[in-house]
Design a protein around this motif. Structure first.
Motif, PDB file in Angstrom:
ATOM      1  N   THR A  13      31.508  47.100  28.928  1.00 19.64           N
ATOM      2  CA  THR A  13      29.742  47.681  29.167  1.00 19.64           C
ATOM      3  C   THR A  13      30.088  48.383  30.689  1.00 19.64           C
ATOM      4  N   LEU A  14      28.642  48.669  31.113  1.00 15.54           N
ATOM      5  CA  LEU A  14      28.732  49.010  31.713  1.00 15.54           C
ATOM      6  C   LEU A  14      28.794  47.825  33.442  1.00 15.54           C
ATOM      7  N   SER A  15      28.206  46.891  32.596  1.00 11.83           N
ATOM      8  CA  SER A  15      28.478  45.500  34.001  1.00 11.83           C
ATOM      9  C   SER A  15      29.778  44.574  33.771  1.00 11.83           C
ATOM     10  N   HIS A  16      30.307  44.970  33.376  1.00  8.37           N
ATOM     11  CA  HIS A  16      31.768  44.515  33.089  1.00  8.37           C
ATOM     12  C   HIS A  16      32.901  45.455  34.337  1.00  8.37           C
ATOM     13  N   LEU A  17      32.257  46.450  33.787  1.00  5.33           N
ATOM     14  CA  LEU A  17      33.195  47.654  34.712  1.00  5.33           C
ATOM     15  C   LEU A  17      32.831  47.636  35.955  1.00  5.33           C
ATOM     16  N   VAL A  18      31.553  47.355  36.467  1.00  5.63           N
ATOM     17  CA  VAL A  18      31.296  47.162  38.015  1.00  5.63           C
ATOM     18  C   VAL A  18      30.974  46.352  38.280  1.00  5.63           C
ATOM     19  N   LEU A  19      31.809  44.886  37.623  1.00  2.00           N
ATOM     20  CA  LEU A  19      32.274  43.249  38.053  1.00  2.00           C
ATOM     21  C   LEU A  19      33.953  43.831  38.782  1.00  2.00           C
ATOM     22  N   PHE A  20      34.036  43.875  37.746  1.00  2.00           N
ATOM     23  CA  PHE A  20      36.410  45.216  37.699  1.00  2.00           C
ATOM     24  C   PHE A  20      35.968  46.102  38.949  1.00  2.00           C
ATOM     25  N   GLY A  21      35.336  46.592  39.483  1.00  2.00           N
ATOM     26  CA  GLY A  21      35.662  47.710  40.061  1.00  2.00           C
ATOM     27  C   GLY A  21      34.689  46.865  41.553  1.00  2.00           C
ATOM     28  N   ALA A 201      36.986  55.600  60.252  1.00  2.00           N
ATOM     29  CA  ALA A 201      36.042  55.866  58.454  1.00  2.00           C
ATOM     30  C   ALA A 201      37.889  55.788  58.205  1.00  2.00           C
ATOM     31  N   SER A 202      39.089  56.436  58.863  1.00  2.00           N
ATOM     32  CA  SER A 202      39.917  56.603  58.065  1.00  2.00           C
ATOM     33  C   SER A 202      40.661  55.023  57.533  1.00  2.00           C
ATOM     34  N   ILE A 203      40.066  54.313  58.452  1.00  2.00           N
ATOM     35  CA  ILE A 203      40.697  52.271  57.448  1.00  2.00           C
ATOM     36  C   ILE A 203      39.614  51.631  57.270  1.00  2.00           C
ATOM     37  N   ALA A 204      38.390  52.071  57.488  1.00  2.00           N
ATOM     38  CA  ALA A 204      37.267  51.782  56.432  1.00  2.00           C
ATOM     39  C   ALA A 204      37.561  51.891  55.312  1.00  2.00           C
ATOM     40  N   CYS A 205      37.675  53.480  54.355  1.00  2.00           N
ATOM     41  CA  CYS A 205      37.645  53.606  53.194  1.00  2.00           C
ATOM     42  C   CYS A 205      38.868  52.804  52.527  1.00  2.00           C
ATOM     43  N   TYR A 206      39.648  52.046  53.225  1.00  2.00           N
ATOM     44  CA  TYR A 206      40.480  51.187  52.620  1.00  2.00           C
ATOM     45  C   TYR A 206      40.028  50.229  51.856  1.00  2.00           C
ATOM     46  N   SER A 207      38.429  49.583  52.844  1.00  2.00           N
ATOM     47  CA  SER A 207      37.547  49.029  51.292  1.00  2.00           C
ATOM     48  C   SER A 207      36.652  49.451  50.299  1.00  2.00           C
ATOM     49  N   PHE A 208      37.364  51.070  50.182  1.00  2.00           N
ATOM     50  CA  PHE A 208      36.675  51.224  49.825  1.00  2.00           C
ATOM     51  C   PHE A 208      37.900  51.397  48.413  1.00  2.00           C
ATOM     52  N   LEU A 209      39.108  51.424  47.943  1.00  2.00           N
ATOM     53  CA  LEU A 209      40.524  51.325  47.343  1.00  2.00           C
ATOM     54  C   LEU A 209      39.534  50.596  46.267  1.00  2.00           C
ATOM     55  N   GLY A 210      40.001  51.145  45.205  1.00  2.00           N
ATOM     56  CA  GLY A 210      39.945  50.779  43.890  1.00  2.00           C
ATOM     57  C   GLY A 210      38.416  50.991  42.893  1.00  2.00           C
ATOM     58  N   PHE A 211      37.803  52.267  43.522  1.00  2.00           N
ATOM     59  CA  PHE A 211      36.896  52.038  42.558  1.00  2.00           C
ATOM     60  C   PHE A 211      37.018  53.561  41.385  1.00  2.00           C
ATOM     61  N   ASP A 212      38.229  53.988  41.650  1.00  2.00           N
ATOM     62  CA  ASP A 212      39.445  54.873  40.951  1.00  2.00           C
ATOM     63  C   ASP A 212      39.927  54.358  40.121  1.00  2.00           C
ATOM     64  N   ALA A 213      40.292  52.904  40.077  1.00  2.00           N
ATOM     65  CA  ALA A 213      40.358  51.928  39.228  1.00  2.00           C
ATOM     66  C   ALA A 213      39.932  52.410  37.934  1.00  2.00           C
ATOM     67  N   ILE A 214      38.323  52.176  38.098  1.00  2.00           N
ATOM     68  CA  ILE A 214      37.411  52.013  36.803  1.00  2.00           C
ATOM     69  C   ILE A 214      38.436  52.717  35.701  1.00  2.00           C
ATOM     70  N   THR A 235      29.924  51.097  41.762  1.00  2.00           N
ATOM     71  CA  THR A 235      30.074  50.567  42.520  1.00  2.00           C
ATOM     72  C   THR A 235      30.468  50.755  43.523  1.00  2.00           C
ATOM     73  N   THR A 236      30.849  52.785  43.647  1.00  2.00           N
ATOM     74  CA  THR A 236      31.168  52.937  45.684  1.00  2.00           C
ATOM     75  C   THR A 236      29.753  52.446  46.166  1.00  2.00           C
ATOM     76  N   ILE A 237      28.746  52.966  45.075  1.00  2.00           N
ATOM     77  CA  ILE A 237      27.292  52.527  46.152  1.00  2.00           C
ATOM     78  C   ILE A 237      27.371  51.793  46.443  1.00  2.00           C
ATOM     79  N   ILE A 238      27.085  49.944  45.546  1.00  2.00           N
ATOM     80  CA  ILE A 238      26.914  49.293  45.860  1.00  2.00           C
ATOM     81  C   ILE A 238      27.760  48.387  46.564  1.00  2.00           C
ATOM     82  N   GLY A 239      29.553  48.944  47.020  1.00  2.00           N
ATOM     83  CA  GLY A 239      30.278  48.532  47.958  1.00  2.00           C
ATOM     84  C   GLY A 239      30.317  48.830  49.012  1.00  2.00           C
TER      85      GLY A 239
END
Length: 450
Positions: A13-21, A201-214, A235-239
């Motif tokens: 479900t949506l909550s499962h996926l956001v938690l995974f992300g 920012a080019s380094i900070a984006c490392y923190s976002f890696l994973g939203f696409d894995a959803i 996931t992107t906005i909350i992260g």
């Protein structure tokens, strides 16, 4: 070994996926690379994460559109291959491989840096080897973290982050650091230029890696055409919100961006400053748990991707397509990822995270281009709001990603460029100098390899 087709159950479900992300993002990584971002931006950490969030927002939107067009596993590779060109798709897959294979190295390096800061007599190389050996054994045996354990670990991370922010606020109210809770200095000040923000920012984006894995869970999600896009954006906005708020208050508690004993473990120094030995111990536990769990997942994911490529003859099948007869895990691939992880002995956090981002920015750029090609050019969606959603948004995302790409660490650009060159040469070999199509990778059932 013979592999049997399996039927994937649509249970997420949506909550499962956001938690995974969010679990994949490992929110505490914001502290893991805080010193690096602080130094590169000259103290504009929050601004760097804001720019990174804007860039990731448009790219995340492009992912939501491509998920609707191609609701199968494969992510950026599939989108580029189907929307643009098979050969270009291979190169995106090669760039994605850079992310997957080298992310464990960066995770182990960050974890080792923090343990070395807490226990200086024990050298960093010993911690790195310990991470690699323990994680490799676990993945070879086929042990996986359950959803319940992941949830507990996520709750612990959020508690540590909340404590860190609360103690930062208490410290500032007590007269330390900036001395005020309202300040624009984490976003802009006269001693730093916007070029520093871009580099950060080019380094900070490392923190976002994973939203696409959803998007790889499309075939296991209820109503994926609606649920997956929402999960990616949330996931992107909350992260992003977590990263910006955390860096804002961390900066206020410790404004001196160049006053760290070791920038690779700056978060630990600040934790000790604002909360003493007790909180620094809790903080260290949070970092290590996050890095350890993330390392297990990242190494397993990388070995699965290599297995998929070996099974489909994109890479030599005897090695990369091999499964251990007893453990049913891609042993050779797990070992290869662990050997690559030894590069952590020679690299620092700045170069390693930037190197990984090279592959991510290549993939993100092409996903944005895929939206324009699939919907705007081929699909003929050019009326009303279509110009905004299928042209303006993806073009902005493409520009942001390319902009961040060229602002990466110079060493990362050299290493990433070399990786791309090797991939291109290998593509020439696979396709007999472009006389035939490259083998197609199938990601639908690679879960059975772990």
């Amino acid at each position: 070994m013979e592999n049997h087709e399996v039927s994937l159950e649509r249970s997420l479900t949506l909550s499962h996926l956001v938690l995974f992300g969010l679990a994949y993002l490992a929110p505490m990584i914001v502290f893991g690379i805080y010193g690096t971002v602080a130094q590169v931006t000259h103290g504009l950490e929050a601004s760097a994460y804001l720019v990174a969030l804007i860039a990731m927002f448009f790219t995340a939107y492009s992912y939501t559109q491509m998920v609707k067009a191609y609701p199968v596993a494969g992510s950026a590779y599939t989108y580029t291959r189907k929307s643009l060109n098979a050969h270009l798709g291979f190169m995106v897959g090669w760039a994605t491989l850079l992310d997957y294979v080298f992310i464990p190295m960066a995770i182990w390096l960050i974890g080792a840096a923090y343990l070395n800061a807490a226990f200086p007599p024990i050298p960093t190389w010993l911690w790195i080897l310990s991470f690699i050996i323990i994680t490799t054994i676990i993945n070879i045996l086929g042990i996986k973290l359950s959803t319940k354990v992941n949830f507990i670990m996520m709750v612990f991370q959020f508690l540590v982050i909340a404590l860190f922010v609360a103690l930062s606020i208490k410290s500032v109210l007590g007269g330390a650091g900036a001395g005020t809770l309202l300040s624009i200095t984490p976003f802009v000040h006269s001693h730093a230029s916007f070029s520093f923000v871009l580099a950060g920012a080019s380094i900070a984006c490392y923190s976002f890696l994973g939203f696409d894995a959803i998007s790889t869970f499309t075939e296991e999600t209820r109503r994926p055409e609606k649920t997956i896009p929402k999960a990616i954006m949330l996931t992107t906005i909350i992260g992003g919100a977590i990263f910006i708020v955390s860096t804002y208050f961390t900066h206020l508690a410790h404004p001196a961006f160049n006053n760290f004993k070791d920038i690779d473990s700056a978060g630990f120094e600040i934790a000790k400053q604002i909360g003493g030995n007790l909180f620094s111990a809790i903080f260290l536990a949070g970092i290590i748990i996050a890095q350890f769990a993330s390392g297990i997942s990242a190494q397993a994911s990388a070995s699965r991707l290599l297995y998929a490529m070996g099974r489909d003859a994109v890479l030599p099948k005897k090695i990369f397509g091999y499964l251990h007869p007893k453990f049913k895990t891609p042993v050779f691939n797990i070992m290869i990822v662990s050997i690559i992880g030894l590069l952590a002995l020679k690299l620092n956090v700045t170069t390693s995270t930037s190197f990984i981002n090279f592959g991510a920015f290549i993939a993100f750029t092409l996903v944005n281009v895929s939206v324009v090609a699939h919907f705007y050019l081929k699909g003929g969606k050019r009326s009303g709001k279509d110009h905004i959603f299928y042209l303006l948004f993806p073009v902005l995302g493409c520009c942001f990603d390319f902009w961040l790409l060229v602002n990466l660490d110079k060493n990362a650009l050299v290493l990433g460029g070399s990786w791309a060159a090797v991939g291109f040469i290998y593509l020439l070999f696979l396709t007999k100098m472009f006389k035939r199509q490259p083998p197609e990778m199938h990601f639908d059932h690679i879960d059975e390899a772990v």
